[in-house]
Scaffold this motif. Structure first.
Motif, PDB file in Angstrom:
ATOM      1  N   ASP A 118     -17.374  27.310 -51.014  1.00  0.00           N
ATOM      2  CA  ASP A 118     -16.794  26.573 -51.947  1.00  0.00           C
ATOM      3  C   ASP A 118     -17.211  25.764 -52.775  1.00  0.00           C
ATOM      4  O   ASP A 118     -17.539  24.532 -52.810  1.00  0.00           O
ATOM      5  CB  ASP A 118     -15.439  26.106 -50.768  1.00  0.00           C
ATOM      6  CG  ASP A 118     -14.196  26.497 -49.977  1.00  0.00           C
ATOM      7  OD1 ASP A 118     -14.222  27.647 -50.397  1.00  0.00           O
ATOM      8  OD2 ASP A 118     -14.200  26.127 -49.281  1.00  0.00           O
ATOM      9  N   PHE A 119     -16.798  25.830 -53.552  1.00  0.00           N
ATOM     10  CA  PHE A 119     -17.625  24.932 -55.418  1.00  0.00           C
ATOM     11  C   PHE A 119     -16.795  25.387 -56.001  1.00  0.00           C
ATOM     12  O   PHE A 119     -15.775  26.769 -56.544  1.00  0.00           O
ATOM     13  CB  PHE A 119     -18.755  26.050 -55.577  1.00  0.00           C
ATOM     14  CG  PHE A 119     -19.127  27.538 -55.399  1.00  0.00           C
ATOM     15  CD1 PHE A 119     -18.624  28.451 -57.397  1.00  0.00           C
ATOM     16  CD2 PHE A 119     -19.316  28.485 -55.020  1.00  0.00           C
ATOM     17  CE1 PHE A 119     -18.881  29.052 -57.230  1.00  0.00           C
ATOM     18  CE2 PHE A 119     -19.535  29.771 -55.454  1.00  0.00           C
ATOM     19  CZ  PHE A 119     -19.127  30.268 -56.332  1.00  0.00           C
ATOM     20  N   PRO A 120     -16.424  24.639 -57.005  1.00  0.00           N
ATOM     21  CA  PRO A 120     -15.783  24.463 -58.501  1.00  0.00           C
ATOM     22  C   PRO A 120     -15.477  25.652 -59.204  1.00  0.00           C
ATOM     23  O   PRO A 120     -17.026  26.131 -60.087  1.00  0.00           O
ATOM     24  CB  PRO A 120     -15.972  23.388 -59.494  1.00  0.00           C
ATOM     25  CG  PRO A 120     -16.662  22.659 -58.404  1.00  0.00           C
ATOM     26  CD  PRO A 120     -17.444  23.157 -57.594  1.00  0.00           C
ATOM     27  N   GLY A 121     -14.913  26.736 -59.553  1.00  0.00           N
ATOM     28  CA  GLY A 121     -14.446  27.256 -60.370  1.00  0.00           C
ATOM     29  C   GLY A 121     -15.000  29.144 -59.612  1.00  0.00           C
ATOM     30  O   GLY A 121     -15.564  29.655 -60.390  1.00  0.00           O
ATOM     31  N   ARG A 122     -15.032  29.014 -58.654  1.00  0.00           N
ATOM     32  CA  ARG A 122     -15.602  29.959 -57.845  1.00  0.00           C
ATOM     33  C   ARG A 122     -14.427  31.494 -58.388  1.00  0.00           C
ATOM     34  O   ARG A 122     -15.475  32.986 -58.136  1.00  0.00           O
ATOM     35  CB  ARG A 122     -15.758  30.080 -56.294  1.00  0.00           C
ATOM     36  CG  ARG A 122     -16.274  30.909 -55.511  1.00  0.00           C
ATOM     37  CD  ARG A 122     -15.807  31.475 -53.847  1.00  0.00           C
ATOM     38  NE  ARG A 122     -15.024  31.328 -53.768  1.00  0.00           N
ATOM     39  CZ  ARG A 122     -13.455  31.036 -52.682  1.00  0.00           C
ATOM     40  NH1 ARG A 122     -14.601  30.709 -51.238  1.00  0.00           N
ATOM     41  NH2 ARG A 122     -12.495  31.207 -52.472  1.00  0.00           N
ATOM     42  N   ASP A 123     -13.445  31.216 -57.986  1.00  0.00           N
ATOM     43  CA  ASP A 123     -12.648  32.805 -58.508  1.00  0.00           C
ATOM     44  C   ASP A 123     -12.950  32.881 -60.208  1.00  0.00           C
ATOM     45  O   ASP A 123     -13.142  34.089 -60.222  1.00  0.00           O
ATOM     46  CB  ASP A 123     -11.704  32.208 -57.728  1.00  0.00           C
ATOM     47  CG  ASP A 123     -11.265  32.564 -56.746  1.00  0.00           C
ATOM     48  OD1 ASP A 123     -12.029  33.326 -56.043  1.00  0.00           O
ATOM     49  OD2 ASP A 123      -9.738  31.721 -56.295  1.00  0.00           O
ATOM     50  N   TRP A 124     -13.588  32.173 -60.165  1.00  0.00           N
ATOM     51  CA  TRP A 124     -13.270  33.059 -62.270  1.00  0.00           C
ATOM     52  C   TRP A 124     -14.657  32.319 -62.650  1.00  0.00           C
ATOM     53  O   TRP A 124     -14.699  33.704 -63.474  1.00  0.00           O
ATOM     54  CB  TRP A 124     -12.509  30.848 -62.575  1.00  0.00           C
ATOM     55  CG  TRP A 124     -11.821  30.734 -63.237  1.00  0.00           C
ATOM     56  CD1 TRP A 124     -10.794  29.322 -62.797  1.00  0.00           C
ATOM     57  CD2 TRP A 124     -10.599  31.497 -63.920  1.00  0.00           C
ATOM     58  NE1 TRP A 124      -9.786  29.690 -62.917  1.00  0.00           N
ATOM     59  CE2 TRP A 124      -9.249  30.838 -63.326  1.00  0.00           C
ATOM     60  CE3 TRP A 124     -10.490  32.349 -64.737  1.00  0.00           C
ATOM     61  CZ2 TRP A 124      -8.556  31.122 -64.499  1.00  0.00           C
ATOM     62  CZ3 TRP A 124      -9.033  32.745 -65.176  1.00  0.00           C
ATOM     63  CH2 TRP A 124      -8.138  32.211 -65.391  1.00  0.00           C
ATOM     64  N   TRP A 125     -15.837  32.922 -61.547  1.00  0.00           N
ATOM     65  CA  TRP A 125     -17.136  32.319 -61.834  1.00  0.00           C
ATOM     66  C   TRP A 125     -17.061  34.325 -61.380  1.00  0.00           C
ATOM     67  O   TRP A 125     -17.965  35.175 -61.578  1.00  0.00           O
ATOM     68  CB  TRP A 125     -17.910  31.860 -60.874  1.00  0.00           C
ATOM     69  CG  TRP A 125     -18.676  30.569 -62.043  1.00  0.00           C
ATOM     70  CD1 TRP A 125     -17.924  29.506 -61.655  1.00  0.00           C
ATOM     71  CD2 TRP A 125     -19.150  30.439 -63.331  1.00  0.00           C
ATOM     72  NE1 TRP A 125     -18.160  28.731 -62.533  1.00  0.00           N
ATOM     73  CE2 TRP A 125     -19.252  29.091 -63.727  1.00  0.00           C
ATOM     74  CE3 TRP A 125     -19.445  31.556 -63.896  1.00  0.00           C
ATOM     75  CZ2 TRP A 125     -20.283  28.704 -64.482  1.00  0.00           C
ATOM     76  CZ3 TRP A 125     -20.375  31.825 -64.850  1.00  0.00           C
ATOM     77  CH2 TRP A 125     -20.503  29.790 -65.486  1.00  0.00           C
TER      78      TRP A 125
END
Length: 293
Positions: A118-125
């Protein structure tokens, strides 16, 4: 059940078995013919590479079956004496192997991160990575050429490796992320309860389970880089080009030296074939696993 019905059932069973066997035999013959038809260009190239230049110019390669005395290994001796071809094979290896290894290693790490970290913006990246799959190589040739020229790596082996790695990573990340995401969460949680960190979890659990997918990716990347001509023609060093460019230059400069081109083309073809057959089992396992999932 009457005796007549039993006899009829036995006859039908026997007929069904015979039909099944006949159908299986016909299918095997059909598949064998398809395989021979698919291998025909390779067989023709092999036989042409074992004939002299005069024989190649006079008759087709199938003449070898009626005149086996035409077989000779002189073409391969001349090929080994041709420094352009031998140097190009070395250059191709120096480009293909690092490009494949980098894509597999970086793609595996990124695929694991997108699947289980889990890290910020994972799905967008990840959506950005998926979007890069549709970017054609031709679109990036001019801007990347200017960039490589500015930083001083244009017409270098490192530049070709960097280009192939960059364009191979989106597919690698997409493939491995989807494969790693199917690993049971309970298995990873059990490993974490035993004290495994992310690195140990990746190397001891995820990598062994993802072996078939990683092998499939490695084969795809190796074949793509080895057989590439467009990128090599633009970014590779003109003094040490890969085998595809070297053979093209031989055709342009010496259009009639088929005695060198035929064995060179066959060697260029047989090496990726050998890699594919060496990892065929892992490739099939990866494809089947992806199909089931």
């Amino acid at each position: 059940m009457s005796a007549a019905s039993t006899a009829t059932k036995k006859k039908q069973s026997l007929g069904a078995r015979l039909a099944t066997r006949a159908g299986g035999g016909v299918m095997r013959v059909f598949l064998l013919l398809v395989a021979l038809f698919w291998l025909m260009p390779t067989i023709g190239l092999l036989l042409s590479s074992l004939r002299g230049a005069d024989d190649i110019a006079a008759t087709g390669w199938w003449k070898i079956f009626t005149a086996p005395s035409e077989l000779t290994f002189d073409n391969y001796r001349r090929l080994l004496d041709n420094s352009t071809i031998t140097d190009s094979l070395f250059s191709t290896v120096m480009i293909t192997v690092p490009s494949t290894v980098l894509v597999v290693v970086i793609g595996s790490l990124a695929g694991y991160a997108f699947a289980w970290m889990d890290f910020p913006g994972r799905d967008w990246w990840f959506l950005l990575v998926v979007g890069l799959l549709v970017v054609p190589v031709q679109v990036a040739l001019i801007p990347v050429s200017e960039l490589f020229g500015t930083i001083g790596i244009f017409e270098t082996t490192f530049g070709v490796i960097l280009f192939h790695t960059a364009f191979g990573l989106p597919f690698a990340i997409f493939l491995l992320r989807n494969f790693f995401a199917e690993i049971p969460r309970e298995l990873l949680e059990a490993a974490r309860l035993d004290g495994a960190g992310e690195i140990r979890l990746f190397t001891r659990v995820v990598m062994p389970l993802g072996g078939p997918a990683i092998a499939s990716l490695g084969i795809f990347q190796f074949l793509w880089v080895w057989n590439d001509m467009l990128v090599a023609l633009i970014f590779a060093d003109s003094d040490s080009p890969p085998i595809t460019v070297a053979l093209q230059q031989q055709v342009r400069q010496f259009g009639n030296n088929i005695d060198v081109l035929a064995p060179g083309a066959f060697v260029s073809m047989v090496i990726p074939l050998a890699v594919f057959f060496a990892f065929q089992r892992q490739f099939v396992s990866g494809v089947m696993a992806g199909a089931v999932k």
